[in-house]
Design an enzyme around this catalytic site. Structure first.
Site, short mmCIF file in Angstrom:
data_model
loop_
_atom_site.label_atom_id
_atom_site.label_comp_id
_atom_site.label_asym_id
_atom_site.label_seq_id
_atom_site.Cartn_x
_atom_site.Cartn_y
_atom_site.Cartn_z
N HIS A 163 0.83 -1.21 0.00
CA HIS A 163 0.00 0.00 0.00
C HIS A 163 0.86 1.26 0.00
O HIS A 163 0.70 2.15 -0.85
CB HIS A 163 -0.91 -0.01 1.23
CG HIS A 163 -1.78 1.19 1.37
ND1 HIS A 163 -3.12 1.17 1.09
CD2 HIS A 163 -1.52 2.47 1.78
CE1 HIS A 163 -3.65 2.36 1.30
NE2 HIS A 163 -2.69 3.18 1.73
N GLU A 164 1.80 1.34 0.95
CA GLU A 164 2.62 2.56 1.08
C GLU A 164 3.55 2.75 -0.11
O GLU A 164 3.81 3.87 -0.53
CB GLU A 164 3.41 2.53 2.39
CG GLU A 164 2.55 2.51 3.65
CD GLU A 164 1.58 3.68 3.73
OE1 GLU A 164 1.86 4.75 3.13
OE2 GLU A 164 0.52 3.52 4.36
N HIS A 167 1.81 4.53 -2.83
CA HIS A 167 1.92 5.98 -2.68
C HIS A 167 3.27 6.48 -3.17
O HIS A 167 3.37 7.50 -3.85
CB HIS A 167 1.76 6.36 -1.20
CG HIS A 167 0.36 6.26 -0.68
ND1 HIS A 167 -0.70 6.85 -1.30
CD2 HIS A 167 -0.14 5.63 0.43
CE1 HIS A 167 -1.81 6.61 -0.60
NE2 HIS A 167 -1.50 5.87 0.43
N HIS A 199 3.51 6.52 -6.87
CA HIS A 199 2.69 7.63 -7.35
C HIS A 199 3.50 8.92 -7.33
O HIS A 199 3.50 9.69 -8.30
CB HIS A 199 1.44 7.76 -6.48
CG HIS A 199 0.42 8.72 -7.00
ND1 HIS A 199 -0.73 9.01 -6.30
CD2 HIS A 199 0.37 9.48 -8.12
CE1 HIS A 199 -1.45 9.88 -6.99
NE2 HIS A 199 -0.80 10.19 -8.11
#
Length: 617
Positions: free
Chosen positions: A404-405, A408, A411
């Site tokens: 998940h992190e 980010h 991104h």
């Protein structure tokens, strides 16, 4: 992309075989390297002093923005350059503080950095008013004639768009002065709910336990249904005893929000909340409508849970108990290798960038005393790579959090193709690549599970994500909408009324009438436990992002390369346009039903797989 990050990636990628599978480092660094930010604290302090002087100089730009296109560009460039350095300074102070919150010097640096942030805001407070005074025609003409203003165009357009809702300078100053008293309901709630609540003591498995918020989260997952019911009843009776107080505090928050919307000439509170990023109100209302339309899938999952747990009459206290035990443990290296394998559908470029990050000292994953809890990615230092913090506990949840992190982080890597001024991105977009990574990971683990138990666990984790991040947050969003609308209509609103509104939603979302999950009257007070309600109309974005992530994961896993290209265009867009438009250009229109229906399809598919597994011996 900034030069420093590009150089780091090129240096690493040059070491990779051209067509070989990319592997995580055998011994990945588990502690980050803050050297790329500042080599020493003395370097940091030297920059802090210099920044203080440069922030003060920004006040001298007041009155110059409207002189000419060149003066506007010069002023905005100077402000942007200072903000860029300030962000880097704040990132270093924040990261160093979070690694060990017991170190006083780190806390002091963080406070000094925060003070500079306040000074910056004060020094540049004139910008909006001067841009609005220019007017849209002049701003558009100047932007077309002055290439250097292109990177500032979106910010300028956003200020102008909000002009009809911007009051006079004196009126805005008056409202700014009222922001502190208007924010007090949230502060009062936080102190009361976290510090002053008289928590009950109960006996669990022969041991006396103080049932505060932390122990409630722990014991609501107990394997004994009687213990779970005991925990729920004791915990929610404590909140119920202060229903009048919680109601009065939240009503004060609601009235402050409605007042702000009215004086800024918005039709309603939700419109004001969505205005900063120009998000259509239809997004919010479509989410609520489609979440309700998808409730049969949620009820189907609850019914399967009840069967797996052997519950004939399931209640709300049974909603958090895990369906399966974690089948194995993982090292950080194994987690990174698994993540790389799971994300192969995103393509070779993404894979190589991710491997570069794994090897680059971007993450602090070691659990230790004094370290901030939770997990996050901080990508605000544009000239340096993003940083990630988590405490890796060797379980599947840690693997999922890691994926998940790093979603980010990647991104941020792609968004940094933009100039600094448009490299940031809104939360409306931010949670899409992170939750898409989680979905791709879950699908990969299910497909490659070596045992039935491992597959059941992975499916149950994915279903819980869909329940908790989509349906529960959508329920919260619907509650916020109903509460604000009641105040806007002038209806009386008390703690009891808020509990009645929330109880109706709990029963509808959990299938009480259908006999799926029984919701006792007492549990309507749960609204008083949710701190996010004091950040008006915020949580809906968790639901919309998860829906968009489902849409992308569904297509990318099927090999839709055109969709994948649009997905990366979205990641690379930064803040170059309204976030709603950025997502829509990539495919999913979050003001339409389809993205939410893609999520419901994913949920039904996961339930199908789980039912099939349970039917096998």
């Amino acid at each position: 992309m900034n030069k420093l990050l590009a150089a780091m990636l090129v240096a690493f990628l040059c070491q990779l075989p051209a067509h070989a599978d990319v592997a995580a480092p055998a011994n990945p660094p588990e502690v980050w390297d803050l050297g790329p930010l500042f080599h020493t604290t003395a370097d940091w302090d030297k920059e802090r002093v210099a920044l203080g002087g440069d922030i003060a100089k920004l006040k001298g730009l007041k009155g110059t923005l409207g002189k000419s296109p060149a003066s506007l560009q010069a002023a905005l460039d100077q402000i942007s350059a200072v903000r860029r350095r300030l962000s880097r300074l704040q990132v270093y102070a924040s990261l160093a503080s979070d690694v060990d919150t017991r170190v006083a010097e780190n806390q002091e640096r963080r406070q000094l950095a925060d003070k500079l942030g306040s000074d910056f805001d004060e020094a540049t407070a004139f910008v909006r008013a001067e841009v609005v005074a220019l007017g849209s025609k002049k701003v558009e003409a100047w932007t077309k004639s002055t290439p250097g203003l292109a990177k500032h165009h979106y910010a300028l357009v956003s200020m102008l768009r909000l002009a009809p809702h911007t009051l006079s300078a004196s009126e805005e100053a008056l409202l700014a002065g009222a922001s502190d008293p208007l924010s007090q309901p949230q502060a009062i709630y936080s102190i009361f709910a976290n510090a002053d609540m008289p928590w009950p003591k109960i006996t669990i498995h022969g041991q006396e336990v103080t049932l505060d918020q932390e122990s409630y989260v722990k014991y609501r997952e107990d394997q004994d249904p009687a213990v779970r019911k005991q925990v729920f009843d004791a915990f929610w009776k404590t909140f119920k005893a202060f229903e009048h107080t919680f109601g009065a505090v939240y009503l004060a928050n609601l009235k402050g929000t409605v007042f702000s919307a009215q004086v800024h000439k918005y039709p309603n509170s939700v419109s004001q909340a969505l205005s900063n990023y120009n998000t259509p109100e239809a997004v919010y209302r479509t989410l609520v409508t489609e979440a309700n339309a998808g409730l049969p899938a949620l009820h189907r999952y609850f019914a399967l849970r009840n069967k797996m747990l052997g519950l004939k009459d399931a209640g709300y206290s049974d909603i958090n108990v895990p369906l399966a035990k974690p089948p194995r443990s993982y090292t950080v290296a194994e987690a990174e290798s698994l993540t790389l394998d799971a994300l192969k559908p995103l393509g070779e470029d993404y894979e190589k960038h991710l491997a570069a990050g794994f090897a680059g000292g971007w993450m602090h994953a070691v659990p230790q005393r004094g370290k901030r809890s939770g997990a996050y990615m901080n990508g605000a230092a544009y000239d340096v790579h993003p940083y990630l913090l988590m405490s890796f506990n060797n379980d599947y949840n840690s693997v999922s959090t890691l994926a998940h992190e790093w979603g980010h982080a990647m991104h941020t890597v792609y968004a940094n193709h933009q100039p600094y001024e448009t490299s940031d991105y809104a939360i409306f977009v931010a949670e899409i690549p992170s939750t898409a990574n989680e979905m791709l990971l879950a699908d990969y683990v299910v497909a490659h599970a070596q045992t039935k138990e491992e597959k059941i666990f992975a499916l149950s984790q994915e279903l819980e994500q869909l329940r908790g991040t989509f349906f529960r947050q959508a329920m919260f969003a619907e509650f916020e909408l109903k509460a604000h609308e009641a105040v806007e209509k002038g209806e009386p609103l008390t703690g009891e009324r808020l509990s009645a509104i929330y109880l109706d939603l709990l029963r509808r979302y959990h299938g009480d009438k259908e006999g799926v999950v029984k919701i006792d009257d007492l549990y309507g007070i749960e609204w008083a436990y949710i701190p996010h309600f004091y950040a008006d109309f915020y949580v809906f974005q968790y639901s919309t992002c998860l829906a968009a992530a489902s849409y992308f994961a569904e297509g990318i896993e099927k090999g839709d390369t055109a969709m994948r290209d649009r997905y990366f265009k979205m990641l690379s867009a930064g803040a170059s346009d309204d976030p709603y438009q950025i997502v829509k250009a990539a495919g999913p229109d979050l003001a339409s039903p389809e993205p939410y229906r893609a999520l419901v399809r994913r949920m039904n598919s996961a339930v199908d797989q789980l039912e099939a597994l349970l039917a096998t011996k």
